[in-house]
Enzyme design. Structure first.
Site, PDB file in Angstrom:
ATOM      1  N   GLU A 132      -5.660  -8.008  -1.111  1.00 25.89           N
ATOM      2  CA  GLU A 132      -6.349  -7.949   0.177  1.00 25.89           C
ATOM      3  C   GLU A 132      -7.813  -7.631  -0.045  1.00 25.89           C
ATOM      4  OE1 GLU A 132      -4.715  -5.432   3.237  1.00 25.89           O
ATOM      5  OE2 GLU A 132      -2.665  -5.834   2.593  1.00 25.89           O
ATOM      6  N   GLU A 141       0.832  -1.219   0.000  1.00 27.36           N
ATOM      7  CA  GLU A 141       0.000   0.000   0.000  1.00 27.36           C
ATOM      8  C   GLU A 141       0.863   1.264   0.000  1.00 27.36           C
ATOM      9  OE1 GLU A 141      -2.731  -0.469   3.333  1.00 27.36           O
ATOM     10  OE2 GLU A 141      -4.122  -1.547   2.038  1.00 27.36           O
TER      11      GLU A 141
END
Ligand code: BG6
Length: 490
Positions: free
Chosen positions: A388, A194
C-alpha cells in the site's frame, strides 16, 4: 561479481490494492454476514486532521445500534463502491493500465458469515472464483489478504474477538478452505492486514471492544499471540495445499525519526518503532525477539500460550514481508514541551518541519520509503512487497470528465523514484501496489471523497451518485509507468 542494479527487476509486480470491506458493498447479498467493518457509521462532522473516535475505540452501544434496523445511521462500508457487481468492468480497467497484479482481500463473512460455522458458504466461494478467473483472463496475478479489517462481527459479540483462543480455530478453518479452494488460482497470500494496527484500533483488527478490557494492553498482546499462531497454521495449510505458494506478513510501516538528537528522543523512537517491527520480527523469524520480555513486563502483560505454539511459529515463518507506507513522523520523549508540533500524524507522532502533509495531515516523505525498504531488508533479508502507498485527496471532475490529479501523480512519482533508489541500494523488492487503485471507502474516516484511485467512482460519502467509473489523469500516467517498468515517471 557485484553489479549495481540500475532498473526495476524484470517481472516486477506493478499493480493496485483494495480490501473487500472497502470496495465490494453487497453486504447483505450472497449469504454474507455482518463484519466489524459494517458497523462504522458515517460522521460528516469529522475534522480532517483526526481519526474518528469510533475507528480508535468502538463502543458496545455503537455495535448494538448498528444491528438495530430502526436506527437511522449510514454505514458506508456496507456499500463500498459496489465492486461486487462491477468487478468485470473494474478489472478490465486495471488490465487497461497494464496491472501485473491486484492485491485484494476475501471477505471472511462471505465464506463464513458468522465465523463459527462448520461449513463454508458456497455462494461466497463462487464469487471469488469468478473474480480470480477474471483476473487470470488478463494475466493479472491476485495477491490475496485473508483478513483485512473484516472479521465476522459475531466473533466479536459472541466470543470477545481474538483475545479468545477459539478464534485461532475459526480463522484456521476459514484459511484452510480458501487456500485449498483457490490453490490453482492464487500464489501469493497475506495472513493479516497491518497486523500491528491492533495496537491502534483493536476493534477492527481483533474484534475487541475496549470497554470489556480495563487492561487493554493484555488483551491486545494476547490477541496478537493468537494471530501469530493462526498465521503460522494458515501458512502451514497453504504450503501443504500448494508448496509453490508464498505467504507474507503485512505491517503498517510509518517511518519514525527522532525529533532531535537528544538521546531520549532517539530511545523513544526505537521503542515506538518496535510497535510495528515487533510483529514482523515474530512473523519473519518465527519466535519472539529478545526485547519481548522487557517490553511485555513494562506493559504488565502476561501471555497465555499453549504447548506447540512456539514450535508452529518456528516451523512456519513467512516467505516475504509486505508493508503499507504512507507517511513518516518524528518522535519526541517530551512532546508536551513542543507547542504546535503535535498533530494527527497518527499514533501520536510529532510534526516534522521538513515535510509537507496531505489534506488529512499525513506527512509526505518519499525518501522515508527508501529508508523503510533498506531498514526492513537489512533486518530480515527477505523479499519485500510494498502492498500500500498512495495519496488520499479530494478530486474535482471538470467538464468533459477531466480529472487532473497531478498532486497524486507527484506523490506516486516521488515514492516510486525512491523505490528505485532502494533497488539500486540492493534491496530485493518484488512488487508495488498503489492503494485504492479505484476510489473506495476510507478505512479510518469512512469517506469516499478521500479518494486514492486512478479510477474515479461517481459516488459521494452518502452513497449517492451513478457509480460510473471515470479515468483520472493518473490512470494514463500509471499505465506508462508500468509499460516502461518504472523507467518513465514523468
Ligand atoms: C491502511 C489500510 O492502513 O491504510 C487500508 O490497510 C486503508 O485499509 C489505508 O484504507 C488508507 O487509510 P484511510 O484511512 O485513508 O482509508
Amino acid at each position: 561479481m557485484l553489479n549495481v542494479k540500475t532498473t526495476f527487476p524484470e517481472g516486477f509486480l506493478w499493480g493496485g490494492a483494495t480490501a473487500a470491506n472497502q470496495v465490494e458493498g453487497a453486504w447483505d447479498i450472497g449469504g454474507k454476514g455482518l463484519s466489524v467493518a459494517d458497523v462504522y457509521s458515517f460522521d460528516e462532522n469529522l475534522p480532517k486532521d483526526r481519526w474518528s473516535d469510533q475507528w480508535l475505540m468502538m463502543t458496545h452501544n455503537q455495535v448494538k445500534e448498528a444491528q438495530d434496523p430502526s436506527v437511522e445511521k449510514f454505514y458506508p462500508k456496507r456499500h463500498g463502491v459496489d465492486f461486487y457487481h462491477h468487478y468485470k468492468e473494474d478489472i478490465a480497467l486495471f488490465a487497461e493500465m497494464g496491472f501485473k497484479c491486484y492485491r485484494m482481500s476475501i471477505a471472511w463473512t462471505r465464506i463464513f458469515p458468522n465465523g463459527d460455522e462448520l461449513e463454508p458458504n458456497e455462494e461466497g466461494l463462487a464469487f471469488y472464483d469468478r473474480v480470480f478467473d477474471e483476473l487470470r483472463k488478463y494475466n493479472i496475478e491476485p495477491i490475496v489478504t485473508i483478513s483485512h479489517y473484516e472479521m465476522p462481527l459475531h466473533l466479536s459479540t459472541e466470543y470477545g474477538g481474538w483475545v479468545n483462543r477459539k478464534l485461532v480455530e475459526f480463522y484456521v478453518r476459514y484459511a484452510n478452505v480458501v487456500v485449498n479452494r483457490y490453490k490453482d488460482k492464487v500464489k501469493y497470500w497475506m495472513t493479516f492486514n497491518e497486523i500491528n494496527s491492533l495496537n491502534h484500533h483493536p476493534f477492527t483488527s481483533l474484534g475487541v471492544v475496549e470497554e470489556n478490557h480495563p487492561h487493554i494492553e493484555q488483551a491486545k498482546y494476547q490477541g496478537a499471540h493468537h494471530q501469530f499462531v493462526a498465521s503460522a497454521l494458515a501458512t502451514k495449510a497453504c504450503k501443504e495445499s500448494n508448496p509453490e505458494a508464498k505467504v507474507g506478513c503485512m505491517i503498517s510501516y510509518q517511518l519514525l525519526v527522532p525529533y532531535s538528537c537528544d538521546p531520549d528522543d532517539v530511545q523513544a523512537t526505537i521503542q515506538k518503532q518496535r510497535n510495528a517491527l515487533f510483529f514482523s520480527d515474530v512473523q519473519v523469524r518465527g519466535y519472539y525477539p529478545a526485547y519481548t520480555a522487557r517490553m511485555l513486563a513494562d506493559k504488565n502483560v502476561v501471555l497465555e500460550t499453549e504447548p506447540g505454539d512456539e514450535q508452529i511459529m518456528r516451523d512456519y515463518p513467512v516467505d516475504y514481508v509486505s508493508f503499507s507506507y504512507y507517511m513518516s513522523s518524528a518522535v519526541s520523549a517530551h512532546p508536551e514541551k513542543l507547542e504546535g508540533a503535535v498533530g494527527n500524524v497518527l499514533i501520536g507522532g510529532i510534526k516534522n518541519p521538513y515535510l509537507s502533509a496531505s489534506e488529512w495531515g499525513w506527512q509526505i516523505d518519499p525518501k522515508g520509503l527508501r529508508t523503510a525498504l533498506n531498514q526492513l531488508y537489512d533486518r530480515y533479508q527477505k523479499p519485500l512487497f510494498i502492498s500500500e502507498n498512495g495519496l488520499g485527496a479530494i478530486d474535482v471532475v471538470q467538464e468533459g470528465d477531466v480529472i487532473d490529479d497531478e498532486y497524486r501523480i507527484d506523490y506516486l512519482r516521488e515514492h516510486i523514484k525512491q523505490i528505485k533508489e532502494a533497488v539500486i541500494d540492493g534491496v530485493d523488492v518484488f512488487g508495488y501496489t498503489s492503494w485504492g487503485c479505484i476510489d473506495i471507502v476510507s478505512a479510518s474516516t469512512s469517506q469516499v471523497t478521500k479518494r486514492y484511485g486512478f479510477i474515479y467512482v461517481d459516488q459521494d460519502d452518502m452513497n449517492k451518485g451513478t457509480k460510473r467509473r471515470v479515468k483520472k489523469k493518473s490512470f494514463h500516467w500509471y499505465r506508462n509507468v508500468i509499460t516502461t517498468n518504472g523507467e518513465e515517471l514523468e
